[in-house]
Write a protein that holds these residues in place. Structure first.
Motif, short mmCIF file in Angstrom:
data_model
loop_
_atom_site.label_atom_id
_atom_site.label_comp_id
_atom_site.label_asym_id
_atom_site.label_seq_id
_atom_site.Cartn_x
_atom_site.Cartn_y
_atom_site.Cartn_z
N TYR A 362 -26.64 -1.91 -64.33
CA TYR A 362 -25.94 -0.75 -65.62
C TYR A 362 -26.90 -0.18 -66.83
O TYR A 362 -27.09 0.82 -67.20
CB TYR A 362 -24.75 -1.17 -66.50
CG TYR A 362 -24.20 -0.56 -67.75
CD1 TYR A 362 -23.29 0.80 -67.44
CD2 TYR A 362 -24.04 -0.55 -69.29
CE1 TYR A 362 -22.41 1.81 -68.26
CE2 TYR A 362 -23.68 0.45 -70.13
CZ TYR A 362 -23.47 1.43 -69.59
OH TYR A 362 -22.61 1.96 -70.58
N SER A 366 -29.39 4.58 -67.00
CA SER A 366 -30.10 5.92 -66.76
C SER A 366 -31.63 6.33 -66.23
O SER A 366 -31.92 6.91 -65.61
CB SER A 366 -29.93 6.34 -68.38
OG SER A 366 -30.53 4.94 -69.07
N THR A 367 -32.22 4.80 -66.20
CA THR A 367 -32.99 5.23 -65.78
C THR A 367 -33.05 5.29 -63.47
O THR A 367 -34.18 6.31 -62.97
CB THR A 367 -34.06 3.51 -65.71
OG1 THR A 367 -34.55 3.03 -66.97
CG2 THR A 367 -35.32 4.04 -65.26
N LEU A 588 -22.12 10.60 -67.47
CA LEU A 588 -22.26 8.61 -67.94
C LEU A 588 -22.17 8.79 -69.00
O LEU A 588 -21.64 8.39 -70.28
CB LEU A 588 -23.71 8.39 -67.83
CG LEU A 588 -24.04 7.26 -68.32
CD1 LEU A 588 -23.36 5.91 -68.56
CD2 LEU A 588 -25.39 6.72 -67.99
N HIS A 589 -22.99 10.38 -69.59
CA HIS A 589 -22.87 10.57 -71.13
C HIS A 589 -21.23 11.00 -71.78
O HIS A 589 -21.03 10.28 -72.80
CB HIS A 589 -23.30 12.62 -71.38
CG HIS A 589 -24.25 12.38 -72.67
ND1 HIS A 589 -22.81 12.49 -73.29
CD2 HIS A 589 -25.03 12.46 -73.50
CE1 HIS A 589 -23.92 12.28 -74.99
NE2 HIS A 589 -25.32 12.95 -74.79
N ASN A 628 -26.60 1.60 -74.19
CA ASN A 628 -26.12 2.95 -73.92
C ASN A 628 -26.74 4.01 -75.44
O ASN A 628 -26.60 4.65 -74.81
CB ASN A 628 -24.36 2.88 -74.83
CG ASN A 628 -23.15 2.02 -74.40
OD1 ASN A 628 -23.80 2.55 -73.23
ND2 ASN A 628 -21.96 2.25 -74.67
N HIS A 631 -29.81 4.58 -73.25
CA HIS A 631 -28.79 5.86 -71.66
C HIS A 631 -28.97 6.88 -73.06
O HIS A 631 -29.34 7.77 -71.95
CB HIS A 631 -27.28 5.16 -71.75
CG HIS A 631 -27.55 3.90 -70.54
ND1 HIS A 631 -28.28 3.90 -69.94
CD2 HIS A 631 -26.70 2.87 -70.61
CE1 HIS A 631 -28.36 2.74 -69.24
NE2 HIS A 631 -27.34 2.34 -69.49
N ARG A 634 -32.61 9.04 -73.32
CA ARG A 634 -32.84 9.33 -71.84
C ARG A 634 -32.16 10.59 -70.58
O ARG A 634 -33.26 11.22 -70.91
CB ARG A 634 -33.17 7.78 -70.28
CG ARG A 634 -33.28 6.32 -71.08
CD ARG A 634 -33.76 5.79 -69.53
NE ARG A 634 -34.53 4.89 -70.47
CZ ARG A 634 -34.20 3.81 -70.37
NH1 ARG A 634 -32.34 3.04 -70.18
NH2 ARG A 634 -34.67 2.82 -70.41
#
Length: 636
Positions: A362, A366-367, A588-589, A628, A631, A634
């Motif tokens: 988790y 984002s990576t 995700l956002h 977060n 995230h 990114r």
């Protein structure tokens, strides 16, 4: 640490509301003053004060206590502590440490249960439905996808557990059960036992033992898997109470479900039970990759690849289907600490490892999305340029590549298996009988057309037999090469010796193949050792199984056209990957935004109604909120 030093450090940390017992430290580097009693100017970070007095904290900013790394065994932890405290290691310390660690994890588990109840995350299958925000957090206005969820399943036999009866001892009673939601109960798994076999009993039709291929069995991928096995049988020994684990991981490598493989190999009941549970929870619009029998996509025959390889399946994007292999490369480290553990401690170790694994995944989610987005864009740019050049040179269009693919499918579908027995055997007796039955007065002559056709078909049979032998040896060659980097030192030595022996066998089979290929009319292409070494795509062998017609004049068989067709399908998958990533980024956002609102509201409520739980949730949320924030940085 002396009483004087301890008092000085406690004084330094008053401003930070920190507990000295929670601060791991190393020995002083060098004393700048006779004692630590001199108080320094207040600083923002505790580590700055510690370094000023010659101490090193174990974290960059705020030194705190850390949970045990799940890769370390209990014995390794005890030895490390003994080394830090300059005392000799004693075996009884293992029991003391294990008991203390069990109590510690039980406390954490009960606290987590309280937090989950407060957040309303304690419902059935909540963890499975919310394990990965990119896979599970579906939005109302998003585009529909053919595969709403993607996953990989596979078994691994590294985390075996020895049966207590092997040592002639009674099993140690332990009424404690597994704590996490990862596990699929063995009762549900046994519902998919085949052929009426008893639970935990090896199904004789569902093992991986090498078998002799019968005359009536057509060639398929299963023969490759069986023939590619090592010399030793793959049937699991009865000495193991648990012979491994079977897992399912999502497209982003989060662990979804785990079940034990009990006294057996990788039986079909394990994937069937896993898939049944996934379909009940997620629904039917999903895709699952499974490298059945140890071989992956390009090791299957060409017809199987065209149907099931992800590159030829629409809407799979850049799904590699190797998520479980990444998981196992990490979980294999647990084998030393679980092989002789009790059932509870084995499950506890695996649970802790997978919990750490999911937390790491988790943190890097984002990576993961960012890297895949860049790879897909680079693939689109490169493949578009290359494909445009090829289309201009070859005078082709996108429709031609689809047509080539369909032609290859049609050809392989119509490819008949050669007869197993040589039709020239007992030809005289059969011919005499048929002459009487059919009333044939004139026999075939050597120069007659029917005789030449029959002779050509017999030569083609011999050619195919030589090709089958060559393909089998290459399959075994590739299988052992893939295991060289995954095995122990002694096993790698044995495999290396086997490869040396097999290389000579491949050379002999290659010579026989070229001899039979040259005898055909027209002669078939000759193969070299270099061609064989580069045959990582075993489906190429199927294109050599010509029947009575020569297909080398067809466009889809030409190497340059094959290369262009592969590029075309890779380009289509790259565009699909971009579409999926756009949806997953939005998921995700939005999940981060909604979680922040929910958790903050729950914290405010708990600080009034149940302050201890509220403070613990607040502490845990700080870590999650920092992840977060990374995230969002990114993603934006």
């Amino acid at each position: 640490m002396s009483a004087e030093d301890r008092a000085a450090v406690e004084t330094m940390l008053v401003d930070y509301d920190a507990d000295i017992e929670s601060i791991p430290y190393t020995a002083p580097l060098a004393r700048r003053e006779p004692s630590l009693a001199t108080r320094v100017e207040s600083t923002r970070f505790p580590n700055k004060s510690l370094v000023y007095h010659g101490y090193l904290g174990c974290s960059p900013l705020h030194p705190t206590s850390h949970r045990t790394c799940p890769w370390f065994s209990i014995q390794a932890q005890c030895k490390a502590l003994c080394h830090l405290h300059n005392i000799p290691y004693q075996p009884y310390l293992n029991t003391q440490f294990s008991d203390a660690y069990d109590v510690y994890l039980e406390i954490l588990h009960r606290v987590d249960c309280l937090i989950k109840a407060a957040l309303k995350r304690d419902t059935q299958d909540w963890c499975l439905l919310n394990s990965c925000p990119c896979c599970c957090y579906k939005l109302d206005d998003e585009d529909n996808m053919t595969f709403e969820w993607l996953a990989t399943i596979d078994g691994n036999n590294s985390l075996k557990r020895w049966s207590s009866s092997i040592y002639g001892t009674s099993p140690r009673d332990d009424s404690r059960t597994r704590r996490s939601d990862y596990w699929l109960h063995h009762v549900k798994v046994d519902q998919f036992q085949l052929n009426g076999a008893q639970p935990h009993e090896q199904d004789p039709t569902d093992d991986w033992e090498d078998v002799v291929r019968s005359d009536s069995t057509p060639f398929n991928c299963i023969d490759c898997w069986r023939n590619a096995g090592p010399e030793a049988r793959k049937r699991m020994f009865s000495v193991f109470d648990k012979s491994g684990i079977f897992i399912v991981a999502c497209h982003h490598q989060f662990i979804l479900l785990v079940c034990d493989m009990v006294k057996s190999g990788e039986l079909s009941k394990y994937p069937l039970a896993i898939l049944d549970h996934l379909l009940n929870v997620y629904g039917k619009n999903g895709g699952v990759a499974y490298d059945i029998g140890s071989f992956h996509g390009h090791a299957h025959n060409r017809r199987c690849q065209i149907d099931w390889h992800p590159m030829y399946i629409e809407c799979t994007g850049h799904t590699e289907g190797e998520g479980c292999e990444h998981v196992f490369s990490s979980s294999n480290e647990l084998a030393r600490s679980t092989r002789h553990a009790t059932p509870f401690h084995r499950h506890q170790t695996i649970e802790q490892h997978f919990a750490f694994w999911d937390n790491d995944k988790y943190a890097a989610l984002s990576t993961f999305l960012q890297n895949h987005y860049r790879e897909a864009l680079a693939a689109i740019q490169t493949l578009t340029s290359e494909l445009s050049s090829l289309e201009g040179v070859l005078n082709l269009t996108h429709a031609d590549f689809v047509h080539f693919h369909k032609e290859e499918c049609s050809y392989l579908d119509g490819l008949k298996e050669p007869p197993v027995k040589d039709r020239l055997q007992n030809a005289e007796a059969m011919a005499s009988h048929l002459e009487i039955q059919l009333g044939i007065d004139k026999r075939w002559e050597i120069d007659s057309e029917p005789y030449r056709q029959f002779r050509q078909e017999a030569s083609l049979l011999t050619y195919r037999t030589a090709l089958d032998k060559l393909e089998r040896l290459v399959v075994m060659h590739l299988f052992e090469l893939s295991k060289l980097s995954l095995s122990g030192y002694k096993l790698r030595q044995q495999i290396s010796k086997a490869l040396q022996r097999r290389s000579q066998a491949i050379l002999n089979a290659l010579s026989q193949f070229n001899l039979q290929a040259a005898a055909l009319v027209p002669p078939r292409p000759q193969l070299t050792w270099k061609d064989i070494v580069e045959y990582s795509l075993l489906g190429k062998f199927d294109l050599l199984r010509q029947s009575r017609s020569d297909i080398h004049t067809l466009d889809w068989t030409k190497p340059v056209h094959c290369e262009a067709t592969v590029k075309y399908f890779k380009l289509q998958r790259a565009h699909e990957e971009i579409q999926r990533l756009n949806i997953e980024i939005c998921r995700l956002h939005t999940a981060i935004h909604d979680e922040e609102l929910t958790v903050n509201a729950t914290i405010n409520s708990l600080l009034i109604s149940n302050k201890p739980v509220g403070l613990e949730l607040q502490c845990q949320w700080r870590s999650c909120a920092s992840i977060n924030a990374a995230h969002l940085f990114r993603l934006d």
